[in-house]
Structure formats: structure tokens, C-alpha cells
Design a protein around this motif. Structure first.
Motif, PDB file in Angstrom:
ATOM      1  N   LEU A 292       0.855  -1.195   0.000  1.00 22.40           N
ATOM      2  CA  LEU A 292       0.000   0.000   0.000  1.00 22.40           C
ATOM      3  C   LEU A 292       0.889   1.241   0.000  1.00 22.40           C
ATOM      4  O   LEU A 292       1.655   1.464   0.934  1.00 22.40           O
ATOM      5  N   PHE A 293       0.795   2.018  -1.059  1.00 19.53           N
ATOM      6  CA  PHE A 293       1.607   3.231  -1.189  1.00 19.53           C
ATOM      7  C   PHE A 293       0.756   4.460  -0.919  1.00 19.53           C
ATOM      8  O   PHE A 293      -0.402   4.534  -1.369  1.00 19.53           O
ATOM      9  N   HIS A 294       1.339   5.408  -0.206  1.00 21.15           N
ATOM     10  CA  HIS A 294       0.731   6.736  -0.103  1.00 21.15           C
ATOM     11  C   HIS A 294       1.826   7.745  -0.444  1.00 21.15           C
ATOM     12  O   HIS A 294       2.892   7.740   0.173  1.00 21.15           O
ATOM     13  N   ILE A 295       1.531   8.594  -1.413  1.00 14.84           N
ATOM     14  CA  ILE A 295       2.520   9.596  -1.820  1.00 14.84           C
ATOM     15  C   ILE A 295       1.872  10.963  -1.753  1.00 14.84           C
ATOM     16  O   ILE A 295       0.749  11.168  -2.244  1.00 14.84           O
ATOM     17  N   LYS A 296       2.562  11.879  -1.103  1.00 14.25           N
ATOM     18  CA  LYS A 296       2.123  13.271  -1.096  1.00 14.25           C
ATOM     19  C   LYS A 296       3.338  14.116  -1.466  1.00 14.25           C
ATOM     20  O   LYS A 296       4.258  14.254  -0.651  1.00 14.25           O
ATOM     21  N   GLY A 297       3.329  14.597  -2.696  1.00 14.26           N
ATOM     22  CA  GLY A 297       4.460  15.408  -3.168  1.00 14.26           C
ATOM     23  C   GLY A 297       5.755  14.626  -3.125  1.00 14.26           C
ATOM     24  O   GLY A 297       5.882  13.581  -3.757  1.00 14.26           O
ATOM     25  N   ASN A 298       6.716  15.109  -2.339  1.00 12.28           N
ATOM     26  CA  ASN A 298       8.034  14.464  -2.306  1.00 12.28           C
ATOM     27  C   ASN A 298       8.140  13.396  -1.211  1.00 12.28           C
ATOM     28  O   ASN A 298       9.204  12.846  -0.992  1.00 12.28           O
ATOM     29  N   LYS A 299       7.019  13.115  -0.531  1.00 15.36           N
ATOM     30  CA  LYS A 299       7.062  12.126   0.561  1.00 15.36           C
ATOM     31  C   LYS A 299       6.313  10.845   0.165  1.00 15.36           C
ATOM     32  O   LYS A 299       5.153  10.896  -0.235  1.00 15.36           O
ATOM     33  N   LEU A 300       7.000   9.741   0.309  1.00 14.41           N
ATOM     34  CA  LEU A 300       6.399   8.439  -0.005  1.00 14.41           C
ATOM     35  C   LEU A 300       6.427   7.549   1.234  1.00 14.41           C
ATOM     36  O   LEU A 300       7.434   7.499   1.938  1.00 14.41           O
ATOM     37  N   THR A 301       5.295   6.906   1.495  1.00  9.71           N
ATOM     38  CA  THR A 301       5.305   5.844   2.510  1.00  9.71           C
ATOM     39  C   THR A 301       4.720   4.591   1.885  1.00  9.71           C
ATOM     40  O   THR A 301       3.843   4.660   1.020  1.00  9.71           O
ATOM     41  N   MET A 302       5.240   3.460   2.305  1.00  7.91           N
ATOM     42  CA  MET A 302       4.689   2.176   1.860  1.00  7.91           C
ATOM     43  C   MET A 302       4.529   1.271   3.073  1.00  7.91           C
ATOM     44  O   MET A 302       5.460   1.141   3.874  1.00  7.91           O
ATOM     45  N   ASP A 303       3.350   0.696   3.196  1.00  8.41           N
ATOM     46  CA  ASP A 303       3.123  -0.360   4.179  1.00  8.41           C
ATOM     47  C   ASP A 303       2.817  -1.629   3.411  1.00  8.41           C
ATOM     48  O   ASP A 303       1.954  -1.628   2.531  1.00  8.41           O
ATOM     49  N   THR A 304       3.504  -2.682   3.742  1.00  7.39           N
ATOM     50  CA  THR A 304       3.133  -3.976   3.169  1.00  7.39           C
ATOM     51  C   THR A 304       2.266  -4.684   4.194  1.00  7.39           C
ATOM     52  O   THR A 304       2.645  -4.809   5.364  1.00  7.39           O
ATOM     53  N   ILE A 305       1.084  -5.102   3.746  1.00  7.52           N
ATOM     54  CA  ILE A 305       0.063  -5.617   4.666  1.00  7.52           C
ATOM     55  C   ILE A 305      -0.178  -7.085   4.357  1.00  7.52           C
ATOM     56  O   ILE A 305      -0.392  -7.455   3.189  1.00  7.52           O
ATOM     57  N   ASP A 306      -0.122  -7.912   5.393  1.00 10.75           N
ATOM     58  CA  ASP A 306      -0.311  -9.343   5.140  1.00 10.75           C
ATOM     59  C   ASP A 306      -1.800  -9.696   5.185  1.00 10.75           C
ATOM     60  O   ASP A 306      -2.659  -8.852   5.454  1.00 10.75           O
TER      61      ASP A 306
END
Ligand SMILES: [Fe+2]
Length: 522
Positions: A352-366
Motif C-alpha cells: 500500500l503506497f501513499h505519496i504526497k508530493g516528495n514524501k512516499l510511505t509504503m506499508d506492506t500488509i499481510d
């Protein structure tokens, strides 16, 4: 003017077919593409006839687009095991002239059928924010696939990318309903699914008929907010790696998006499972040069995220993050954790990716809803933050690891015999390295099972080179060569391993592989 009785009868008929759940729509509807100004939708019916999709800004459905179906005849198996001939009619339409960032409603109409009304939202034209899912290999176990879809539904995503292998045998048309269309129900009507074709989709054209919008090829790209995303078909017969790598470079060059993603089915970097190295030796240097940020693939049924791979020494490419996200439901494969993994798990999952401008977070969910991996990257002047880049692995040593694995995965040609010395030999052709590689090879066993020869050491120069390793062992007991269910040889018994230690600059790693011998004839 129609008589009141006729109107009442028609209304009653529509209520009956929709409320009774036998609308005649046998697959879908599924959103195949949604941009700021257009959307593609597919559905399948079991009845011939002109189809129609009516849509408009919610809640009105002012426009309708007509659809002519494509007829498919296929064999299906009844619950009693009888094979019967069936016919399906696939509809695919584009909705044009949409407005960005709007909620649209749509409904499928046709001869004697009418779907529920669904909603989707068009992509914004100038947003810097997006949330999306990437997963793959959902074939074979629809229950697990369904659980993952239920979890995705809670995450308010803008789109989904699937890295391929949607059905166990895609050339068997009847599998598409149970393995893909049923599990994605409740999400795919409202969120676009972009799919990179997998090898299990087959070559008979079912994937293209069902899931590629009219006028689009199997390789395509799209934009959403700060993301440019390219999906590639690297499994079809005419998919040549050099041409596809050129396509990736041209596509990346055509986009000014802040984040560039590529997905294809067979990985270029994968430790465990299939150990795929699609596009070797060109893929990794080429993807770095193209300026790609993420390459997310499937095929090996596992989760692995590699440390960012540094571009070749002396070049200015991007640090690419490679992820194998092949845990969508298919039976899991064994993973071989390595120094170059940031995370490696043998579990069903999605990213699961969330990107806002220059910031990216990814959570991998089982599949249980737990977060099994978390990643944050912030870009400054187009480059990931230093803390992330400090973790980077040299491309040269990762490629060395790929070659070494391949060299060590070798079958001894004949079954070793008790008290007779035999040789385990390896030929390793190493690519150019960032500094010379010092290597030691030795055999290892349980005490008293083999008499072992001396270890061997080598130094491979910076420009690369070929070495030949010959290690000897004498069995002190009878050796067995077991086979797996498919008749493939398993490691010999008593067990014997080859241990390899290498040092390249500051990088050092130990790799062990069990010795396998050619299977005995029955
Ligand atoms: Fe595959």
C-alpha cells in the motif's frame, strides 16, 4: 404512448432481475482505466445483444455509450463433473470527455438486464497526492485473494496495480470467473485495476479479451497525481527484453512525474522462488539510467524488498527499489534471505503506497491485516533522502550474487557411491565488480558422513573473470537421491552443502547451497 400495464410489467421485470441477483452480468463490471478525462469499463453477459453503459456526474446518468459484444465459446465443468459448452459475451467501452476529480455514476444496461449503479472518481488534473495498492499472483486460492481484497477495500485507494498471474490456467476461460472476477467484486467496480500480464494468463488471448481496454496494448502507462506508472508485458512470446528496456527508458524520459514506477511480471531481481533475473545483464543498469524509482514484480510467490540498488559506479542513474510482490493468493514459495534484502517474508500480502508530493510511505500488509514492512522516502531535489541512500547496495555485488547463486545451483551428474571420491565442480563467470572479490569455497556435512577435500580460495579481479571450482568428497555411507512429487531431484542424503564466502570491498556474505544429484531412474 405505452400502456400503464406495460410500464408496470417492464418495471417489475427490472426489479426482479436486479433484486434476484440474476441480472445476466456474469463478470464485472470492472474498471480497467481511469484518468482525468476518460475511463474504460468491461463486463460480461451470458446473453447476446447490444449492451449499453449509461453514466454521468453523480447521481444522474445523462449519457449512454453503446457496446457490441465479443463472443467467446468455452468448455466448463458442471458440479457433477460433466463438460459442457458455454458462450459468453464480453463488452468493453471507453467513457470519454469526463471531467477531472469528479464522482461519476454508471450502470450497465442491455437486453433484459440492468446492473446496480456504481460510482468511481476521475483522476485529478493537478493533485500531488495518491494512494494505491500493488500486488500480484492472486491465482489458485480465491479465498486468500478475497481476504486481501477485503483489506484493500478499507484503505480508500485510488487505483490497484496487479503484477500478473490472475488464473491458474488462463487459457481455460472458466477459471477467470472464480479466480479473478469473483474475488475482486466490491472493489473493481469503483477502482481501476491496471494489470501487467503474467505467464499463467496463457497465450490464447483470454487476458487481452477480458482485461485490456479497446485500442490499448499489453504495455501501457498512466499518470495519477505525482506518479507515473508503466505496466509491461514481459511474458508474451514477442516480449524481447532489450526492446522492453528501451520502451521503459523512452517512457520514463517522456514523464516529468516526481515518482516513476514500473511493474512487470517476471522479476529482474529475485532471491528465492524462481530466482528470476529477467533482462540480465542489461536490466539493472538500464532501469537506473532510465531514472525509475520502483520496480514491482511478481512470479515468485513471496514478499521481498531489496535495499535501493545504487547505479553502476561512476554513473548518475537513480537508486531503484526492487520489490517482488507475488503474494496475492498463489501457493507460497521459499525465499532465500540475503544481505541485499531490506525485508523478506514468505506470506500473502499487498503493498500500500501513499505519496504526497516528495514524501512516499509504503506499508506492506499481510493477509491478517498486519503491517509486515514499512518504508519512508523523502525526495529532495529529485533524490531520495540521504538516510535511504546510505542503505544502498552496490549494483555490481547484487549482480555478483545473482551469478553466484546460479553457478552454485548445479546438479552433480551421477549418484555418489559409498567410499568412492567424487567431485563437485562449479564454473563462475563474474561480471565487472566495484573491487576485487576474494572467495572461499568448501564442502560441509554432518560429522562422519563424508570425508571432505580441502577448501579452495580465489580472487576475481575488478574487471571480472571466470573461475573453476573443484571440491571433493567421499561418502562414508550409502547416498540416497530423493525426488519431489514432480520427479525432480531433492538434496542428497546424508546432506552435503557447499559454503561460499566472498568479500568485495566492505561487502561480505556467506552463501550455502545443498548438493543435489541427478535423480535415480526407477
Ligand atoms: Fe508467474
Amino acid at each position: 404512448m405505452a400502456s400503464p400495464l406495460l410500464v408496470l410489467f417492464a418495471a417489475l421485470a427490472i426489479v426482479l432481475v436486479t433484486a434476484g441477483g440474476c441480472s445476466g452480468i456474469t463478470k464485472g463490471p470492472v474498471l480497467l482505466s481511469v484518468s482525468a478525462d476518460r475511463a474504460a469499463i468491461m463486463w460480461e453477459t451470458d446473453a447476446e445483444g447490444q449492451g449499453k453503459l449509461c453514466y454521468g456526474k453523480s447521481p444522474t446518468l445523462r449519457k449512454c455509450v453503446d457496446s457490441t459484444s465479443k463472443k467467446v465459446q468455452y468448455k466448463a465443468t458442471t458440479p457433477k463433473g460433466q463438460t459442457i459448452q458455454k458462450t459468453a459475451f464480453i463488452h468493453k467501452v471507453w467513457l470519454e470527455e469526463l471531467e477531472p476529480a469528479q464522482v461519476y455514476s454508471y450502470r450497465v444496461d442491455g437486453a433484459g438486464l440492468q446492473s446496480k449503479t456504481y460510482e468511481f472518481h476521475t483522476a485529478p488534473s493537478d493533485s500531488n497526492e495518491v494512494t494505491f495498492v500493488v500486488y500480484g499472483d492472486s491465482r489458485t486460492n480465491p479465498d486468500i485473494h478475497r481476504k486481501l481484497i477485503e483489506l484493500m477495500k478499507t484503505r480508500n485507494v485510488d487505483f490497484v496495480v496487479h503484477t500478473g498471474d490472475l488464473a491458474s490456467r488462463g487459457d481455460q476461460y472458466e477459471q477467470w470467473g472464480t479466480q479473478f472476477f469473483a474475488p475482486v467484486k466490491g472493489l473493481a467496480e469503483t477502482i481501476a485495476f491496471y494489470i501487467a500480464k503474467g505467464n499463467h494468463e496463457g497465450s490464447g488471448g483470454n487476458f487481452e479479451k477480458l482485461l485490456i481496454p479497446p485500442g490499448q496494448g499489453n504495455s501501457f502507462s498512466f499518470n495519477y497525481g505525482p506518479v507515473h506508472y508503466l505496466c509491461l508485458d514481459n511474458v508474451s512470446k514477442d516480449a524481447k527484453s532489450k526492446e522492453l528496456l528501451r520502451l521503459i527508458a523512452a517512457d520514463a524520459a517522456s514523464s516529468r512525474a516526481q515518482w516513476k514506477f514500473v511493474s512487470y511480471h517476471v522479476p529482474s531481481l529475485n532471491f528465492g522462488g524462481h530466482w528470476s533475473d529477467w533482462g540480465y545483464p542489461d536490466a539493472l543498469p538500464s532501469l537506473a539510467k532510465a531514472g525509475v524509482d520502483f520496480v514491482i514484480t511478481g512470479h515468485s510467490h513471496q514478499y521481498e524488498r531489496f535495499l535501493p540498488v545504487a547505479p553502476p559506479v561512476g554513473t548518475n542513474g537513480s537508486h531503484v527499489t526492487y520489490i517482488t510482490a507475488g503474494g496475492g493468493g498463489a501457493p507460497l514459495y521459499e525465499i532465500e534471505p540475503a544481505l541485499y534484502h531490506a525485508s523478506a517474508k514468505q506470506i500473502h500480502h499487498f503493498c500500500l503506497f501513499h505519496i504526497k508530493g516528495n514524501k512516499l510511505t509504503m506499508d506492506t500488509i499481510d493477509v491478517n491485516g498486519s503491517i509486515i514492512d514499512h518504508l519512508e522516502i523523502t525526495k529532495n531535489n529529485g533524490r531520495p533522502n540521504k538516510q535511504y541512500l546510505w542503505t544502498a547496495a552496490p549494483m555490481e555485488t547484487i549482480r555478483f550474487h545473482q551469478v553466484l547463486h546460479s553457478a552454485l545451483t548445479k546438479t552433480v551428474p551421477a549418484k555418489p557411491k559409498k567410499n568412492e571420491p567424487f567431485t563437485v565442480s562449479y564454473k563462475l563467470s563474474a561480471p565487472a565488480l566495484s573491487s576485487p572479490a576474494k572467495m572461499t569455497f568448501k564442502l560441509r556435512c554432518e560429522q562422519g558422513t563424508y570425508e571432505l577435500g580441502e577448501p579452495q580460495t580465489f580472487t576475481i579481479p575488478e574487471e571480472g573473470g571466470t573461475i573453476e571450482v573443484k571440491l571433493t568428497a567421499t561418502p562414508l555411507a550409502d547416498v540416497r537421491v530423493p525426488k519431489d512429487a514432480q520427479g525432480r531431484p531433492k538434496p542428497i542424503s546424508p546432506a552435503l552443502w557447499v559454503d561460499c564466502h566472498y568479500e568485495i570491498g566492505r561487502v561480505q556474505e556467506d552463501i550455502s547451497k545443498p548438493i543435489v544429484a541427478a535423480a535415480e531412474k526407477n
